[in-house]
Write an enzyme that holds these catalytic residues in place. Structure first.
Site, PDB file in Angstrom:
ATOM      1  N   TYR A 122       0.849  -1.187   0.000  1.00  0.00           N
ATOM      2  CA  TYR A 122       0.000   0.000   0.000  1.00  0.00           C
ATOM      3  C   TYR A 122       0.885   1.238   0.000  1.00  0.00           C
ATOM      4  CZ  TYR A 122      -3.840   3.134   0.913  1.00  0.00           C
ATOM      5  OH  TYR A 122      -4.768   4.135   0.788  1.00  0.00           O
ATOM      6  N   GLN A 186     -10.941   0.093   1.115  1.00  0.00           N
ATOM      7  CA  GLN A 186     -11.419  -0.715  -0.016  1.00  0.00           C
ATOM      8  C   GLN A 186     -10.257  -1.377  -0.760  1.00  0.00           C
ATOM      9  OE1 GLN A 186     -11.927   2.535   0.441  1.00  0.00           O
ATOM     10  NE2 GLN A 186     -11.574   3.750  -1.415  1.00  0.00           N
ATOM     11  N   ASN A 209      -3.308   5.713   6.299  1.00  0.00           N
ATOM     12  CA  ASN A 209      -4.017   6.462   7.332  1.00  0.00           C
ATOM     13  C   ASN A 209      -4.769   5.505   8.264  1.00  0.00           C
ATOM     14  OD1 ASN A 209      -6.348   5.658   6.007  1.00  0.00           O
ATOM     15  ND2 ASN A 209      -6.702   7.640   5.041  1.00  0.00           N
ATOM     16  N   SER A 232       7.389   8.386  14.643  1.00  0.00           N
ATOM     17  CA  SER A 232       8.824   8.154  14.518  1.00  0.00           C
ATOM     18  C   SER A 232       9.583   8.713  15.728  1.00  0.00           C
ATOM     19  CB  SER A 232       9.309   8.809  13.230  1.00  0.00           C
ATOM     20  OG  SER A 232      10.545   8.276  12.852  1.00  0.00           O
ATOM     21  N   GLN A 254      14.062  14.376  12.907  1.00  0.00           N
ATOM     22  CA  GLN A 254      13.024  13.467  13.388  1.00  0.00           C
ATOM     23  C   GLN A 254      11.775  14.252  13.791  1.00  0.00           C
ATOM     24  OE1 GLN A 254      11.771   9.976  13.394  1.00  0.00           O
ATOM     25  NE2 GLN A 254      13.864  10.425  12.864  1.00  0.00           N
ATOM     26  N   HIS A 257       8.905  15.234  11.338  1.00  0.00           N
ATOM     27  CA  HIS A 257       8.019  14.227  10.745  1.00  0.00           C
ATOM     28  C   HIS A 257       6.571  14.447  11.121  1.00  0.00           C
ATOM     29  CE1 HIS A 257       9.882  11.168   8.373  1.00  0.00           C
ATOM     30  NE2 HIS A 257      10.909  11.081   9.181  1.00  0.00           N
ATOM     31  N   GLU A 322      13.432   3.737  18.072  1.00  0.00           N
ATOM     32  CA  GLU A 322      13.446   3.326  16.658  1.00  0.00           C
ATOM     33  C   GLU A 322      14.830   3.600  16.050  1.00  0.00           C
ATOM     34  OE1 GLU A 322      10.969   5.852  14.337  1.00  0.00           O
ATOM     35  OE2 GLU A 322      10.844   4.484  12.625  1.00  0.00           O
ATOM     36  N   HIS A 323      15.287   4.846  16.156  1.00  0.00           N
ATOM     37  CA  HIS A 323      16.618   5.228  15.664  1.00  0.00           C
ATOM     38  C   HIS A 323      17.497   5.619  16.844  1.00  0.00           C
ATOM     39  CE1 HIS A 323      13.710   6.471  12.451  1.00  0.00           C
ATOM     40  NE2 HIS A 323      14.574   5.822  11.686  1.00  0.00           N
ATOM     41  N   ASP A 356      17.656   6.614   6.378  1.00  0.00           N
ATOM     42  CA  ASP A 356      16.279   6.784   5.900  1.00  0.00           C
ATOM     43  C   ASP A 356      16.169   6.580   4.395  1.00  0.00           C
ATOM     44  OD1 ASP A 356      15.434   7.429   8.433  1.00  0.00           O
ATOM     45  OD2 ASP A 356      15.463   9.597   8.108  1.00  0.00           O
ATOM     46  N   HIS A 415      -2.496 -41.022  18.970  1.00  0.00           N
ATOM     47  CA  HIS A 415      -1.118 -40.723  18.588  1.00  0.00           C
ATOM     48  C   HIS A 415      -0.229 -41.947  18.825  1.00  0.00           C
ATOM     49  CE1 HIS A 415      -2.602 -36.633  18.607  1.00  0.00           C
ATOM     50  NE2 HIS A 415      -1.435 -36.134  18.301  1.00  0.00           N
TER      51      HIS A 415
END
Lengths: 436, 436
Positions: A122, A186, A209, A232, A254, A257, A322-323, A356, A415
């Protein structure tokens, strides 16, 4: 940028996962597309994207892809192509082989590694359409060996009809040629369940989104999905060998963002902390996205003073950012202490944007403290493994009685008998029967 | 066992994920334990397990662990220990190393592989307490290098106070020594958020009832969880070289698990189909768990006739079964065609229980068609990866302008400037400024 104590600071943010109304709307859309196929897909595209299409117009043509090249700068094509090459080089190192373990009794055990067959990516429209994210989702899947990669993206961008040509060029440079102009919940439903025009996929990835995120959660199980990214974040651990202007610029890269983004400086040097504070204020004033960055710094930014680099690393491990930029003398010497960080940038020249966009590692990285237990997107996200068991007759005769004992202990007589019937027939009764 | 056409058959079952009341009850329990710690944990243990404990009694003592050995047969200890050794041997082959990619410009890129720090394993009480599942959850985590593995299990089993000694011996043989006598949603909450007595973990795995499953979903994000298993399933593809009695026994070993379990035979031979059908009926009549197995065979069992082994494999790929037995002449020759199957058992002696208990591969395997995109539990489930980026000055000077171009294209000027400020200071302005 406020100074806070390490004890008082927690990076975790409460992330919104949609209202009851949004959830309900998404469930309705997903159900309609699952049941009606193209008819519902086209109806929602008209309603939400103000675009009346027929089924034949859903797929972006090869001519459109070619035409997109004329709409972008040649320097962009060169840049995205160079980035793609680096990303491909890095991810190729993650590839693994199926393996076998041959046993002396003639048995063979193994693990078979196979690519997923078909993956959907996506790509959001409008300002959130990032060519770099196209590469970061598509290339690991390609390297894994996924034979069919399909992209969906809304049929309009920034209020204009048509898909952003930079996105189309990034897709073409990455090697994606099956692209549909559909977006929103959709599009996710179409990827998960298929329509007359779009074949269903095995996994859906890529950002979107809140409706896209909820739709991914809704179809999970029918297909796999990637994790849903939070805002982020960066944490920089620097001593006074670092350049405050560099560090401030990285923190701001950062913060720009998203108002919920987080930029944290951890340092044992009060002097360096003050110098960075001043640099952040100075650079912030001149930043085009200064409103967003200010809000981020205000709410989620912090400078944490520590007594030593080692204590700083403990703070980092607790934050699990994250970073993580480690800009100290001899950064390699501390690497072994870092337990939790999605991506680690070492030394003064490894500014976060290097990762990045360009160096090669993936820029889709766990957020909100989840680096404690999860990992950047990589080739492993696009493979599946099967266990392989070939047991020899000798192995079964040798070990059958033990297997029977374990099965009976768990009350699973069926078994036990599945093994026992073979032991009998092959000339060696095993265990006590349980049948008499 | 009914004969159906391949087109008509779909293995997927609608699995129940809890009523609104159950969800609400779980949310209340999780919140209380998160906020009140031990007090809530002990209160719910008294309410749901009829066991009044104080905090000091939560942890199973080393004496209790030792005492459990006196309550089980020596042959069980030997069997579980042999199984543990095989499982450890197999999973050790999955271990991976951190790696580095050294670039000619002095840069270094890499991927760091680290174990999770602390993992919680849930073990159900009563009849669902399977010693083999203890091994299958614990050993991959140990092989990954997880330093703290903690087990929780309800304080009563099958109506009696005390933990099943077979479970305790399995835990001790696997090397787990931190065990708490708590179960249900309250145990999951304690693992996720910690209490005065139980330290929080990074990941929770192991099977449980609906309350446990809902609680795992509720705490996901604060910690990682494993996937929630659906009912078990087997598909056997056999030709008339196979022994119908063996195949029938294998089908029944799956059907006895659960009324929702599924056992499917796919075969190109009508004669073999009929022989199996008769064998299933014959063996079913004598099975202790025949009520469960009959219900499973009735509702979710099927024999699918195909024209060839190749067509049979196409059916298997569509079903994506948890367990797949391929019992034909020269099974290896078809392995390359198998795309979707969690575990593949080849040849007449590789009866599914061989894998359930003993051979070495994990018995926690994707169900309900999810083998299309997911994999058996393995060492990878207990590691996390960090990307490593050390960029040299030369690399930044060489590539900085390209990075700046990509950042500006995405409207992220702060990203561009973080690189640009370094290029300027290090003596080489890159890209156009965008600042003037």
């Amino acid at each position: 940028m406020r100074l806070v104590s390490a004890q008082d600071f927690d990076l975790r943010r409460e992330v919104e996962y949609g209202s009851a109304e949004q959830n309900e709307a998404v469930r309705t859309i997903v159900k309609a597309v699952k049941e009606e196929g193209n008819a519902a897909l086209l109806r929602y595209t008209e309603r939400f994207d103000s675009m009346k299409l027929d089924a034949a117009a859903l797929r972006v043509t090869q001519e459109e892809l070619k035409a997109a090249y004329a709409l972008v700068e040649p320097s962009f094509v060169a840049a995205i192509s160079a980035a793609a090459e680096n990303i491909r080089h890095f991810h190729t190192k993650q590839k693994r082989n199926s393996w076998m373990d041959l046993q002396p009794d003639g048995s063979l055990l193994g693990q078979i590694i196979r690519p997923l067959k078909r993956v959907g990516v996506y790509v959001p429209g409008g300002k959130a359409a990032y060519p770099s994210s196209v590469l970061m989702n598509v290339i690991p899947a390609q390297v894994a060996g996924v034979s069919e990669i399909v992209m969906v993206t809304p049929p309009a961008t920034g209020g204009k009809a048509g898909i952003d040509p930079y996105i189309l060029v990034a897709a073409a440079e990455a090697g994606v040629h099956e692209i549909y102009r559909v977006g929103g919940a959709q599009a996710i439903a179409a990827l998960a369940y298929g329509t007359e025009t779009i074949e269903p996929v095995d996994k859906i990835c890529g950002p979107g989104n809140i409706y896209v995120a909820l739709a991914k959660r809704e179809v999970y199980g029918a297909v796999d999905i990637d994790s849903i990214a939070g805002p982020s974040e960066i944490a920089v651990l620097a001593d006074d060998s670092a350049n405050p202007a560099y560090v401030a610029a990285d923190l701001l890269s950062q913060a720009e963002h998203d108002e919920m983004a987080s930029a944290i400086l951890v340092t044992p040097s009060e002097m360096f902390a003050k110098a960075c504070q001043a640099e952040v204020a100075r650079q912030l004033a001149e930043l085009p996205r200064k409103d967003i960055a200010s809000a981020s710094i205000e709410q989620y930014g912090a400078i944490i003073l520590v007594n030593s680099i080692e204590e700083g690393i403990q703070v980092i491990n607790r934050l699990a950012p994250e970073h993580f930029e480690l800009i100290v003398k001899e950064p390699m010497g501390y690497l072994g202490l870092v337990e939790n960080a999605g991506a680690i940038f070492l030394g003064p020249y490894s500014s976060e944007p290097v990762g990045d966009y360009y160096a090669g590692p993936n820029h889709i990285i766990p957020t909100n403290g989840t680096a404690r237990f999860s990992s950047p997107v990589d080739v492993d996200d696009f493979i599946k493994k099967s266990s392989l068991i070939y047991y020899s007759k000798e192995a079964l005769l040798e070990n059958g009685a033990t297997i029977i004992e374990l099965a009976r202990r768990e009350g699973l007589e069926g078994h036990a008998r599945a093994v026992e019937i073979r032991l009998r027939q092959e000339g060696k009764a095993g265990g006590n029967d349980g049948n008499e």
